[in-house]
Design an enzyme around this catalytic site. Sequence first.
Site, mmCIF file in Angstrom:
data_model
loop_
_atom_site.group_PDB
_atom_site.id
_atom_site.type_symbol
_atom_site.label_atom_id
_atom_site.label_comp_id
_atom_site.label_asym_id
_atom_site.label_seq_id
_atom_site.Cartn_x
_atom_site.Cartn_y
_atom_site.Cartn_z
ATOM 1 N N ILE A 196 -10.769 10.442 2.932
ATOM 2 C CA ILE A 196 -11.560 9.499 2.436
ATOM 3 C C ILE A 196 -13.201 9.687 2.555
ATOM 4 O O ILE A 196 -13.791 9.309 1.325
ATOM 5 C CB ILE A 196 -11.177 8.065 3.220
ATOM 6 C CG1 ILE A 196 -9.751 7.943 3.298
ATOM 7 C CG2 ILE A 196 -12.392 6.909 2.820
ATOM 8 C CD1 ILE A 196 -9.446 6.529 3.905
ATOM 9 N N LYS A 224 -8.982 8.352 11.741
ATOM 10 C CA LYS A 224 -10.264 8.854 11.965
ATOM 11 C C LYS A 224 -10.065 10.072 13.026
ATOM 12 O O LYS A 224 -9.619 9.682 13.948
ATOM 13 C CB LYS A 224 -11.114 7.911 12.512
ATOM 14 C CG LYS A 224 -12.551 8.311 12.659
ATOM 15 C CD LYS A 224 -13.574 7.240 13.195
ATOM 16 C CE LYS A 224 -13.822 6.394 11.935
ATOM 17 N NZ LYS A 224 -14.913 5.351 12.378
ATOM 18 N N ASP A 269 -23.302 0.692 17.233
ATOM 19 C CA ASP A 269 -23.622 1.427 16.127
ATOM 20 C C ASP A 269 -23.386 0.621 14.695
ATOM 21 O O ASP A 269 -22.939 0.719 13.754
ATOM 22 C CB ASP A 269 -22.544 2.783 15.866
ATOM 23 C CG ASP A 269 -23.206 3.637 14.824
ATOM 24 O OD1 ASP A 269 -24.218 3.867 14.670
ATOM 25 O OD2 ASP A 269 -22.538 4.451 14.329
#
Length: 586
Positions: A279, A302, A396
């Site tokens: 991705i 991920k 973040d």
Amino acid sequence: MAPKTYRRRWDRKNLDHPNLAIYFPLGETPSACTCVDNTCQRFVDLTEQTPGGAKAIATEPFEPGAHCVLKIHNPIDRTWSYFPAEVKWSVPSPSQTNRHISGFAFRAQVPIDWPPQEKADAKRHPTSEDYVFFRNINILKRLDREAICPLLNALVFRQIAAGERFVTQGDAGDSCFIIQKGTCAIVIEKNGDSHAIAVRKKGDIIGEMSLLTGEPRSAHVEAGTDMDVWEISKDDFNTITADYPGLRNFLTEIVAERFATSRMTAERQIGKYLITDIIGRGGFSIVYKGLHRRLNMPVAIKMLNHDMAMDKEFVSNFQKEAITIARFNHDNIIKVYDVEALYQTMFIVMENIDGCTLRQIMNDQGKLPPEQVIHYLQQVCAGLHYAHQHDIIHQDIKPGNLFILPDGRLKILDFGLACPCGAENMMTGTPYYMAPEQVECLPVDERSDIYALGLTAFEMLAGHRPFDEEDPHEAMELHVEHDIPDPAQHIPDLPEGLRKLILKCCARDIAQRYRDIPALLNDLTPLAEKLGVAKLSPVSRRKRMMTLVLLYEDRHQLELNDLMEAFSSEVEQMGITLKAADFSDI
């Protein structure tokens, strides 16, 4: 050599990657040297250069007074030049272990024509000509500057004759090879028969799993032609990665290359999941599309970069927080299904969603209208409030970690850097969005996320960050030393309430910010009503049903009852209703 007072006036150039040099040691009479033993040469990281000398970082110290030749690379025209030099000083690096900074004085201020004859040696290290080959290999292009030279210095050259088997199935995996010339075949032996399953060529890596798993070799490798290869042992690799954490991302690139090129399903399996496509990449991870192999359910997977995943302290903290994050169930937070450990890194399995990041929307639209900004802020606040209630700080928040679905709903991504409220920060986060306390490694809390949210709001409205500084170190310094500029000076017709909200979110003094998300919403909600931003309605949760059929004998009834009771208790804690029914004989 020029006088000392004159040398001080020379322009000192701080050099950027991939500028480096090769250090050739010479004897006591360097003028008589006509041959160089390249088993003694070393790549060094050139950090500064003047017309009269240079400064370099290396893994070992150089003897002051020693004569040498520096073969310096020019990254602009990709040429190499020889500079005769003398080591003037060599000291340990004050900030990095097992690294030494050395100063060199050139004995001629112009490059010399000094092409010595190189000794032929089967165990040689890479030369400048070999460097041209390495710099074109994809997996090396993404390595940190500090990792390039240690890796090159650890490689050893080997020549392999056509027909030679240089990797044997079942043997211990103790090294890997980078092919510079020639081809080879991957051969699997099964039930006494041999099957060639793949061919590897120039630029490919052989035996890379030895660095990742240490498992026995899964196949033979046989040279199809005469080959030139570069070998690095697992022990040498582990030694230099301990001193150069940036080199760990060499493993990230190996795994990424494996996923991208392998047609074998087994090589793309992560536990119960199968990687199907990439991705995108981020600063800390690579995200893939995937499938649950049994349920055929689409997921996103991920893979954390190895420089993080091999940090014991990070992994320990991450595993603790992953348990909490995996239980999150909120409309504005992406769902985490699973966490798998493989290939010396961590894989986070999440729900697969359609849409794009806020960063992509901002790139397409530029400035966003206040109504759209408030609509997004409300949703980020809802998700953050839920996380904060569970004692989790995101750390973040930025446009790249906010995902917009086709219907305009928003989900917060990437809790990979999350930590408990009040935890001491280890300077994690994206420099352009870090709160002052993050930069200074102080404890973080809800107000750290609120600061980043304020910066994101400013950027959505203005089309640029408050501090539009590209250098990450300069950006962090600005967050600590300066207040953000008044957004009204950059955003025409900005509603006063939104201006005050951004300034309060981004106060340098943490005590001057909103104390928590509900306090922020006390100002944001009336502003949304005034501008006619529709109030968010909760998503109606569609119920799903799963049928599980168990075929068993009477003798299993008691054990099965115990299992079903335990299972029922677990799913009830998740808000799931379990219904069981008996069927007549089947």
